[in-house]
Design a protein around this motif. Sequence first.
Motif, PDB file in Angstrom:
ATOM      1  N   UNK A 157      -5.317  -3.148   8.389  1.00 49.55           N
ATOM      2  CA  UNK A 157      -6.649  -3.346   8.942  1.00 49.55           C
ATOM      3  C   UNK A 157      -6.514  -3.992  10.316  1.00 49.55           C
ATOM      4  N   UNK A 158      -7.211  -3.456  11.310  1.00 50.13           N
ATOM      5  CA  UNK A 158      -7.091  -3.988  12.666  1.00 50.13           C
ATOM      6  C   UNK A 158      -8.377  -4.637  13.177  1.00 50.13           C
ATOM      7  N   UNK A 159      -9.479  -4.396  12.513  1.00 47.82           N
ATOM      8  CA  UNK A 159     -10.753  -4.975  12.960  1.00 47.82           C
ATOM      9  C   UNK A 159     -11.099  -6.179  12.097  1.00 47.82           C
TER      10      UNK A 159
ATOM     11  N   UNK B 152       3.569  -5.781   9.121  1.00 48.87           N
ATOM     12  CA  UNK B 152       2.885  -6.230   7.904  1.00 48.87           C
ATOM     13  C   UNK B 152       3.304  -7.665   7.568  1.00 48.87           C
ATOM     14  N   UNK B 153       2.701  -8.220   6.570  1.00 47.60           N
ATOM     15  CA  UNK B 153       3.054  -9.570   6.135  1.00 47.60           C
ATOM     16  C   UNK B 153       4.296  -9.497   5.253  1.00 47.60           C
ATOM     17  N   UNK B 154       5.445  -9.541   5.868  1.00 54.42           N
ATOM     18  CA  UNK B 154       6.694  -9.585   5.114  1.00 54.42           C
ATOM     19  C   UNK B 154       7.246 -11.004   5.232  1.00 54.42           C
ATOM     20  N   UNK B 155       7.908 -11.496   4.183  1.00 55.20           N
ATOM     21  CA  UNK B 155       8.409 -12.873   4.204  1.00 55.20           C
ATOM     22  C   UNK B 155       9.267 -13.196   5.429  1.00 55.20           C
ATOM     23  N   UNK B 156      10.080 -12.252   5.855  1.00 56.87           N
ATOM     24  CA  UNK B 156      10.955 -12.479   7.016  1.00 56.87           C
ATOM     25  C   UNK B 156      10.138 -12.854   8.258  1.00 56.87           C
TER      26      UNK B 156
ATOM     27  N   UNK C 116      -1.761  -6.129   0.990  1.00 57.85           N
ATOM     28  CA  UNK C 116      -0.955  -5.114   1.679  1.00 57.85           C
ATOM     29  C   UNK C 116      -1.568  -4.580   2.977  1.00 57.85           C
ATOM     30  N   UNK C 117      -2.871  -4.762   3.176  1.00 56.58           N
ATOM     31  CA  UNK C 117      -3.525  -4.239   4.375  1.00 56.58           C
ATOM     32  C   UNK C 117      -3.723  -5.286   5.463  1.00 56.58           C
ATOM     33  N   UNK C 118      -3.211  -6.482   5.243  1.00 59.91           N
ATOM     34  CA  UNK C 118      -3.362  -7.560   6.225  1.00 59.91           C
ATOM     35  C   UNK C 118      -2.154  -7.553   7.160  1.00 59.91           C
ATOM     36  N   UNK C 119      -2.397  -7.388   8.458  1.00 58.98           N
ATOM     37  CA  UNK C 119      -1.277  -7.436   9.398  1.00 58.98           C
ATOM     38  C   UNK C 119      -0.828  -8.888   9.613  1.00 58.98           C
ATOM     39  N   UNK C 120       0.379  -9.038  10.089  1.00 57.93           N
ATOM     40  CA  UNK C 120       0.935 -10.368  10.325  1.00 57.93           C
ATOM     41  C   UNK C 120       0.086 -11.166  11.294  1.00 57.93           C
ATOM     42  N   UNK C 121      -0.455 -10.521  12.328  1.00 54.75           N
ATOM     43  CA  UNK C 121      -1.229 -11.264  13.327  1.00 54.75           C
ATOM     44  C   UNK C 121      -2.499 -11.862  12.727  1.00 54.75           C
TER      45      UNK C 121
END
Length: 123
Positions: A34-36, A60-64, A97-102
């Motif tokens: 999701x970007x908005x 994506x939100x990966x632990x690394x 799963x749809x949440x970006x890291x930013x």
Amino acid sequence: MILAPDVRMPMTADVQSRAVAASERLRAQGEHLKQRWLDAPMWDRLYSQFNLRKPPSYLPCSPKYMRRYLSKAEVAVSQCLEFTGFRTLKAYGETNPNVPLWAFLGTILEAKASGVFTSNPAP
């Protein structure tokens, strides 16, 4: 180290095609994210306030990467987990799963700005 234009290797068609393919792969990797977000303008101000570069939109939100950016934001992983209510960073990423890291980091910076986290995080 910055090379002068005459010292740099010229970009051949092969190198350019590989760069374009890599760029397309990364963009495709993040298409489901999701970007908005309504809070995005505020998060952008917080990135600037805390002198942090916003993570690429395709991550994506990966632990690394979550660990890496939490470290840059000077927030301990233990504080983040307590704030989010998850036992592990992996569990957060799998549940969202749809949440970006930013966007994840934006919520962390929002909490940090409001004083949720202590100033000297323990690892």
